[in-house]
Design an enzyme around this catalytic site. Structure first.
Site, PDB file in Angstrom:
ATOM      1  N   TYR A 276       0.812  -1.221   0.000  1.00  5.18           N
ATOM      2  CA  TYR A 276       0.000   0.000   0.000  1.00  5.18           C
ATOM      3  C   TYR A 276       0.843   1.267   0.000  1.00  5.18           C
ATOM      4  O   TYR A 276       0.342   2.335  -0.343  1.00  5.18           O
ATOM      5  CB  TYR A 276      -0.921   0.036   1.229  1.00  5.18           C
ATOM      6  CG  TYR A 276      -1.912  -1.089   1.339  1.00  5.18           C
ATOM      7  CD1 TYR A 276      -2.157  -1.958   0.274  1.00  5.18           C
ATOM      8  CD2 TYR A 276      -2.615  -1.298   2.523  1.00  5.18           C
ATOM      9  CE1 TYR A 276      -3.058  -3.001   0.399  1.00  5.18           C
ATOM     10  CE2 TYR A 276      -3.526  -2.331   2.652  1.00  5.18           C
ATOM     11  CZ  TYR A 276      -3.733  -3.183   1.597  1.00  5.18           C
ATOM     12  OH  TYR A 276      -4.626  -4.208   1.729  1.00  5.18           O
TER      13      TYR A 276
ATOM     14  N   HIS B   6       0.736 -11.448   1.772  1.00  8.59           N
ATOM     15  CA  HIS B   6      -0.308 -10.698   1.070  1.00  8.59           C
ATOM     16  C   HIS B   6      -0.960 -11.505  -0.051  1.00  8.59           C
ATOM     17  O   HIS B   6      -2.167 -11.393  -0.286  1.00  8.59           O
ATOM     18  CB  HIS B   6       0.282  -9.411   0.505  1.00  8.59           C
ATOM     19  CG  HIS B   6      -0.732  -8.347   0.249  1.00  8.59           C
ATOM     20  ND1 HIS B   6      -0.421  -7.017   0.243  1.00  8.59           N
ATOM     21  CD2 HIS B   6      -2.074  -8.404   0.007  1.00  8.59           C
ATOM     22  CE1 HIS B   6      -1.512  -6.296  -0.003  1.00  8.59           C
ATOM     23  NE2 HIS B   6      -2.523  -7.128  -0.149  1.00  8.59           N
TER      24      HIS B   6
END
Length: 272
Positions: free
Chosen positions: A44, A102
């Site tokens: 992110y 992730h």
């Protein structure tokens, strides 16, 4: 009790794709509303902003549940632990509450990255570990491989997508699901049934969708920059959907709307 099922952490605040001042303002509002679980990721690019906002808030560290995720580009042994150290430094903390992988690795062999995740846990970098975007097959493999209990498989989970295969795998493996894209990035609002059901409870369409997820036994992450929505997304514990309304919403899963599709990113697997 699994950290993802503790009452105060059933509702987490997601930080993607927010950055800088917009992120800090949203986190400030979320904390005021009552959120104590915050979800970020190396991918992110906002771990530092998240850490700064949480530190400046003055909320005690032991009241917070901070989750981050290792980027699949860092799954090589030489990069994995240094990348987690970098995340900790950015977040201004000594230990993550939850550290996730992730995405599955390209090629689908989950063992090497799981072993590295266990190393991060053994080194004290994370109190709990888990995965994200795993298929049912991968969940079974992970359960067999990992010597450390996996606290979650964070996946796309909303009322417009049939995830019964993953729910069954969660029961089978003991790896609970948690939800991202909990209102399908607004797609649920195109279907009148959520608003119709909400009207009978004095709740919004979004609150109905989120409550459905919780009643499926799945903790959730939501993101908004609007204070009213941040509050509304949190205020979903004061009503219970009837079995009839749950069934009505269950029927919407056949819509088959999926945000993350194979080919969109290099690591996206063939979904169940």
């Amino acid at each position: 009790m699994n950290i993802y099922f503790e009452k105060c952490h059933q509702r987490g605040f997601g930080t993607f794709p927010l950055k800088a001042g917009e992120l800090k303002a949203a986190i400030e509002t979320a904390l005021e509303v009552g959120y104590r679980a915050f979800d970020t990721a190396q991918m992110y690019g906002n771990e530092a902003d998240t850490g700064e906002a949480l530190l400046e808030s003055g909320v005690a560290r032991n009241e917070l549940c901070i989750t981050s995720k290792v980027h699949p580009d860092n799954y090589a042994e030489a990069q994995f632990l240094p990348s987690v150290e970098k995340s900790l430094k950015a977040l201004k903390i000594d230990q993550l509450d939850v550290l996730l992988l992730h995405w599955p690795p390209v090629g689908g062999d989950v063992a090497p990255s799981l072993r590295l995740l266990e190393k991060a846990h053994a080194a004290g970098m994370a109190r709990n570990i888990g995965v994200s975007n795993y298929t049912a097959r991968m969940m079974r493999e992970a359960q067999a491989i990992s010597d450390v209990p996996l606290v979650t498989n964070q996946v796309e989970f909303h009322p417009l997508l049939d995830q019964r295969a993953l729910l069954a795998a969660a029961t089978e493996t003991g790896i609970p699901l948690s939800s991202y894209a909990s209102v399908a990035r607004g797609e649920v609002f195109k279907h009148a049934v959520f608003g119709e059901i909400g009207a009978t409870y004095g709740k919004s369409a979004a609150q109905v969708a989120l409550r459905w997820i919780l009643q499926k036994g799945v903790p959730l992450n939501t993101m908004s920059t609007k204070p009213a929505n941040i509050r509304a997304n949190f205020e979903i514990m004061d009503f219970t959907l009837s079995s009839i309304d749950m069934d009505r919403i269950d029927s919407m899963t056949h819509t088959g709307y999926r945000i993350i599709t194979p080919g969109m990113l290099p690591w996206v697997p063939e979904w169940d």
